[in-house]
Design a protein around this motif. Structure first.
Motif, short mmCIF file in Angstrom:
data_model
loop_
_atom_site.label_atom_id
_atom_site.label_comp_id
_atom_site.label_asym_id
_atom_site.label_seq_id
_atom_site.Cartn_x
_atom_site.Cartn_y
_atom_site.Cartn_z
N GLU A 113 1.98 -1.76 -9.51
CA GLU A 113 0.85 -2.33 -9.82
C GLU A 113 -0.36 -1.46 -10.65
OE1 GLU A 113 0.89 -5.89 -6.86
OE2 GLU A 113 0.12 -4.24 -6.03
N TYR A 114 -0.23 -0.34 -10.08
CA TYR A 114 -1.34 0.58 -10.77
C TYR A 114 -1.02 0.76 -12.28
CZ TYR A 114 -3.58 4.88 -11.82
OH TYR A 114 -4.45 6.05 -12.53
N LEU A 124 -5.33 -2.56 -18.86
CA LEU A 124 -6.56 -2.18 -19.25
C LEU A 124 -6.71 -1.44 -20.62
CD1 LEU A 124 -9.49 -1.79 -18.19
CD2 LEU A 124 -8.95 0.52 -17.45
N ASN A 125 -5.68 -0.45 -20.81
CA ASN A 125 -5.74 0.01 -22.18
C ASN A 125 -5.48 -0.75 -23.29
OD1 ASN A 125 -6.54 3.25 -22.15
ND2 ASN A 125 -5.40 2.56 -20.24
N THR A 175 2.42 5.55 -20.14
CA THR A 175 2.47 4.90 -18.79
C THR A 175 3.77 4.02 -18.64
OG1 THR A 175 0.19 4.86 -18.58
CG2 THR A 175 1.33 3.16 -17.19
N LEU A 176 3.83 3.22 -19.82
CA LEU A 176 5.12 2.28 -19.73
C LEU A 176 6.53 2.84 -19.80
CD1 LEU A 176 3.54 -0.96 -21.22
CD2 LEU A 176 3.78 -0.44 -18.70
N THR A 177 6.45 3.96 -20.76
CA THR A 177 7.68 4.49 -20.91
C THR A 177 8.25 5.07 -19.44
OG1 THR A 177 7.08 5.21 -23.21
CG2 THR A 177 9.00 6.26 -22.03
N ASP A 178 7.26 5.81 -18.77
CA ASP A 178 7.72 6.29 -17.57
C ASP A 178 7.85 5.27 -16.50
OD1 ASP A 178 7.88 8.41 -15.58
OD2 ASP A 178 5.91 7.69 -14.77
N HIS A 179 7.15 4.04 -16.55
CA HIS A 179 7.16 2.86 -15.58
C HIS A 179 8.59 2.36 -15.64
CE1 HIS A 179 5.54 -0.67 -13.56
NE2 HIS A 179 6.21 -1.41 -14.39
N PHE A 180 9.12 2.05 -16.87
CA PHE A 180 10.18 1.24 -17.05
C PHE A 180 11.29 2.12 -16.36
CE2 PHE A 180 9.18 -1.25 -21.09
CZ PHE A 180 8.19 -1.82 -20.25
N MET A 181 11.32 3.50 -16.39
CA MET A 181 12.36 4.51 -16.05
C MET A 181 12.32 4.34 -14.40
SD MET A 181 12.67 8.44 -15.79
CE MET A 181 11.38 8.23 -14.76
N LYS A 182 11.16 4.29 -13.94
CA LYS A 182 11.03 4.16 -12.55
C LYS A 182 11.48 2.73 -11.97
CE LYS A 182 6.68 6.88 -11.91
NZ LYS A 182 5.29 6.66 -11.99
N GLU A 183 11.21 1.56 -12.67
CA GLU A 183 11.67 0.25 -12.16
C GLU A 183 13.28 0.29 -12.43
OE1 GLU A 183 8.24 -2.83 -13.63
OE2 GLU A 183 9.95 -2.43 -15.21
N GLU A 188 0.86 -1.12 0.15
CA GLU A 188 0.08 -0.02 -0.11
C GLU A 188 0.83 1.24 -0.01
OE1 GLU A 188 -3.06 -0.51 -0.55
OE2 GLU A 188 -2.67 -2.58 -0.23
N GLY A 189 0.73 2.13 -1.04
CA GLY A 189 1.20 3.46 -0.90
C GLY A 189 2.54 3.55 -1.27
N GLY A 190 3.38 2.45 -1.60
CA GLY A 190 4.81 2.46 -1.82
C GLY A 190 5.04 2.14 -3.35
N PRO A 191 6.37 2.07 -3.40
CA PRO A 191 6.77 1.62 -5.04
C PRO A 191 5.75 0.53 -5.61
CG PRO A 191 8.61 1.82 -3.76
CD PRO A 191 7.39 1.81 -2.95
#
Length: 185
Positions: A104-105, A112-113, A149-157, A96-99
């Motif tokens: 997952e979001y 979904l998209n 979403t995924l471009t930003d997501h990969f950077m965060k990972e 909850e509330g963390g990375p």
């Protein structure tokens, strides 16, 4: 990313980390996925900018083909993260509330998209429906969300989650990660 920012978490430069094989595998899968996303995103931009298109079904068919290939590559990557890595990390950082909640979001938003796009295209094909420009642009919206979403997501990972996992997981957990990854084709 500013490696001195409080958001970075003090895990060091991600490019200088000696990752275990499973985390390296996830990182190494990103360039191919990013290339496929860039390709479909460029197609969307080109279609939107082309005032001469009259056959929107053809444009959507081309994107559908690209997305089918992308999804086939994305799904096992996503499964390795969600079903194995995220679950291992939850006991250290919570859900909850963390990375992990953010990861997952973002996975859910992308999935979904992608599903919306694929389901709508399947309906169009099954009903031999002629797509209007407006309908095509609505379909494009789903792909733009996936791309952003995924471009930003990969950077965060790569800058936060993977360095955190490398520092946090024990050698035994990293071995278990490798075993579990091999089970996901």
């Amino acid at each position: 990313m500013n490696h001195n920012s409080p958001c970075f978490g003090g895990f060091g430069d991600p490019n200088e980390i000696n990752y275990c094989a499973p985390l390296k595998q996830l990182i190494d899968e990103h360039p191919s996925l990013l290339a496929k996303m860039a390709e479909f995103n460029q197609m969307v931009q080109a279609f939107e900018a082309d005032d001469t298109i009259t056959d929107w079904n053809n444009a959507i068919d081309q994107l559908h083909e690209k997305l089918s290939i992308f999804i086939a590559e994305l799904e096992p990557h996503s499964d390795r993260e969600e079903d194995v890595l995220f679950e291992m990390m939850v006991k250290y950082i919570g859900r909850e509330g963390g990375p992990i909640a953010v990861m997952e979001y973002e996975h859910n938003t992308a999935k979904l998209n992608l599903k919306e796009f694929m389901d709508k295209v399947a309906f169009i094909k099954e009903n031999e429906k002629t797509i209007t420009k407006e309908e095509a642009f609505d379909l494009f919206r789903h792909l733009k969300i996936v791309y952003l979403t995924l471009t930003d997501h990969f950077m965060k990972e790569e800058n936060i989650l993977f360095p955190m996992a490398e520092k946090t997981l024990s050698d035994e957990e990293k071995e278990e990660l490798a075993i579990q990854f091999k089970k996901i084709a």
